[in-house]
Design a protein around this motif. Sequence first.
Motif, PDB file in Angstrom:
ATOM      1  N   LYS A 106       8.448 -15.647   3.553  1.00 22.10           N
ATOM      2  CA  LYS A 106       7.721 -16.189   4.704  1.00 22.10           C
ATOM      3  C   LYS A 106       6.954 -17.468   4.343  1.00 22.10           C
ATOM      4  CE  LYS A 106       7.071 -14.114   8.247  1.00 22.10           C
ATOM      5  NZ  LYS A 106       7.755 -14.143   9.568  1.00 22.10           N
ATOM      6  N   LYS A 107       7.058 -17.903   3.089  1.00 26.00           N
ATOM      7  CA  LYS A 107       6.375 -19.105   2.591  1.00 26.00           C
ATOM      8  C   LYS A 107       4.850 -18.965   2.633  1.00 26.00           C
ATOM      9  CE  LYS A 107      10.356 -21.189   2.140  1.00 26.00           C
ATOM     10  NZ  LYS A 107      10.943 -21.353   0.782  1.00 26.00           N
ATOM     11  N   TYR A 108       4.383 -17.721   2.604  1.00 25.37           N
ATOM     12  CA  TYR A 108       2.940 -17.529   2.673  1.00 25.37           C
ATOM     13  C   TYR A 108       2.216 -18.160   1.478  1.00 25.37           C
ATOM     14  CZ  TYR A 108      -1.618 -15.578   1.959  1.00 25.37           C
ATOM     15  OH  TYR A 108      -2.957 -15.472   1.691  1.00 25.37           O
ATOM     16  N   PHE A 109       2.732 -17.952   0.274  1.00 29.84           N
ATOM     17  CA  PHE A 109       2.012 -18.385  -0.923  1.00 29.84           C
ATOM     18  C   PHE A 109       1.963 -19.902  -1.084  1.00 29.84           C
ATOM     19  CE2 PHE A 109       3.458 -14.056  -2.212  1.00 29.84           C
ATOM     20  CZ  PHE A 109       2.194 -13.478  -2.331  1.00 29.84           C
ATOM     21  N   ASP A 110       2.911 -20.609  -0.470  1.00 26.56           N
ATOM     22  CA  ASP A 110       2.946 -22.064  -0.599  1.00 26.56           C
ATOM     23  C   ASP A 110       1.658 -22.669  -0.031  1.00 26.56           C
ATOM     24  OD1 ASP A 110       5.463 -21.331  -1.343  1.00 26.56           O
ATOM     25  OD2 ASP A 110       6.533 -22.641   0.051  1.00 26.56           O
ATOM     26  N   GLY A 111       0.946 -23.401  -0.851  1.00 31.97           N
ATOM     27  CA  GLY A 111      -0.282 -24.034  -0.396  1.00 31.97           C
ATOM     28  C   GLY A 111      -1.533 -23.205  -0.601  1.00 31.97           C
ATOM     29  N   THR A 112      -1.370 -21.944  -1.051  1.00 34.34           N
ATOM     30  CA  THR A 112      -2.553 -21.154  -1.408  1.00 34.34           C
ATOM     31  C   THR A 112      -2.984 -21.541  -2.828  1.00 34.34           C
ATOM     32  OG1 THR A 112      -1.221 -19.291  -2.219  1.00 34.34           O
ATOM     33  CG2 THR A 112      -1.887 -19.252   0.100  1.00 34.34           C
ATOM     34  N   GLN A 113      -4.043 -20.930  -3.303  1.00 34.07           N
ATOM     35  CA  GLN A 113      -4.614 -21.349  -4.582  1.00 34.07           C
ATOM     36  C   GLN A 113      -4.827 -20.182  -5.545  1.00 34.07           C
ATOM     37  OE1 GLN A 113      -8.298 -23.466  -3.840  1.00 34.07           O
ATOM     38  NE2 GLN A 113      -7.490 -24.338  -1.950  1.00 34.07           N
ATOM     39  N   GLY A 125      -4.606 -15.214  -7.479  1.00 28.25           N
ATOM     40  CA  GLY A 125      -4.088 -16.173  -6.518  1.00 28.25           C
ATOM     41  C   GLY A 125      -3.781 -15.557  -5.166  1.00 28.25           C
ATOM     42  N   GLY A 126      -3.415 -16.428  -4.230  1.00 24.91           N
ATOM     43  CA  GLY A 126      -2.990 -15.974  -2.910  1.00 24.91           C
ATOM     44  C   GLY A 126      -4.000 -16.212  -1.805  1.00 24.91           C
ATOM     45  N   LEU A 173      -7.236   0.776  -1.497  1.00 30.34           N
ATOM     46  CA  LEU A 173      -6.075   0.171  -0.847  1.00 30.34           C
ATOM     47  C   LEU A 173      -5.991  -1.304  -1.232  1.00 30.34           C
ATOM     48  CD1 LEU A 173      -6.340   1.738   2.737  1.00 30.34           C
ATOM     49  CD2 LEU A 173      -4.973   2.516   0.804  1.00 30.34           C
ATOM     50  N   ALA A 174      -4.763  -1.775  -1.420  1.00 27.03           N
ATOM     51  CA  ALA A 174      -4.554  -3.120  -1.960  1.00 27.03           C
ATOM     52  C   ALA A 174      -4.556  -4.186  -0.870  1.00 27.03           C
ATOM     53  CB  ALA A 174      -3.237  -3.176  -2.724  1.00 27.03           C
ATOM     54  N   SER A 175      -5.152  -5.315  -1.204  1.00 26.35           N
ATOM     55  CA  SER A 175      -5.086  -6.493  -0.339  1.00 26.35           C
ATOM     56  C   SER A 175      -3.722  -7.151  -0.532  1.00 26.35           C
ATOM     57  CB  SER A 175      -6.206  -7.469  -0.710  1.00 26.35           C
ATOM     58  OG  SER A 175      -6.100  -8.656   0.030  1.00 26.35           O
ATOM     59  N   PRO A 176      -2.837  -7.137   0.461  1.00 24.04           N
ATOM     60  CA  PRO A 176      -1.441  -7.518   0.248  1.00 24.04           C
ATOM     61  C   PRO A 176      -1.206  -8.998   0.026  1.00 24.04           C
ATOM     62  CG  PRO A 176      -1.835  -7.170   2.579  1.00 24.04           C
ATOM     63  CD  PRO A 176      -3.098  -6.763   1.868  1.00 24.04           C
ATOM     64  N   PHE A 177      -2.181  -9.844   0.370  1.00 21.86           N
ATOM     65  CA  PHE A 177      -1.966 -11.287   0.296  1.00 21.86           C
ATOM     66  C   PHE A 177      -2.364 -11.891  -1.042  1.00 21.86           C
ATOM     67  CE2 PHE A 177      -2.567 -10.483   4.894  1.00 21.86           C
ATOM     68  CZ  PHE A 177      -1.360 -11.008   5.362  1.00 21.86           C
TER      69      PHE A 177
END
Length: 235
Positions: A106-113, A125-126, A173-177
């Motif tokens: 989904k290209k979520y990680f692109d541009g995160t830090q 990260g994420g 519970l895990a933070s998925p992002f």
Amino acid sequence: MQLKKFYSLAILLLILVSSCGESPKKNESKETGQEVQKDSIATDTIEKEKEKFLLTEENAIDFFFDYQKGLKVDKVKITTEFGSFTVQLYDDVPYHKANFIYLTRKKYFDGTQFHRVVKDFIIQGGSSDDSKTAEKRNNIGRYLLPPDTRKGYNHHRGTISMPSSEIDNPHMLASPFEFFIVVTKPGSYHLDGDFTPFGRVIEGMDVVDKINNVEVGDGDWPHQNVYIEKAEIVK
């Protein structure tokens, strides 16, 4: 008598010519209109269904259970200004693996830090303070993942694991992002049992170390933003 026959034949020919010339045009226009309308409706329906789907606490587990069945990939390459590193995900931690692959696609990680760097411990990260990251999360959904800590994996150096959510969360519970990678030698084993290892760095650990060595300020946030330029599936 012959003149009368002549007129009758002429009228009959005019009727035939008129019939042959007009009917196909009417039918063609009608059929074409129906076909275009059907395609347009189908396209609109598909787009609306795509727009409607969001992951939630109620559907996330079922979704990732089905999603992981067809997964034949298990490696993700993450590129930063310091270089690239590759992680291989564990097959027997299915929900966390499926989640990471899904977000990558989904290209979520692109541009995160890598927004948290703790010396000789982890890089995390994420996330990002950029509004685009919050928008991406809203477009994917709001959900958490259950811990999966009993597969025998430890937090060795190079392990990729998932942090727990910051909300009131007694079940861890895990933070998925978001994700973190252990830098400690030989590992950070006090994390075992509380967090879920779901893969390991198989190439480019020197890049992870470079990120771990950046200067940080309060809250372990790097002075200079360390962006994930691209996350991609690799074979």
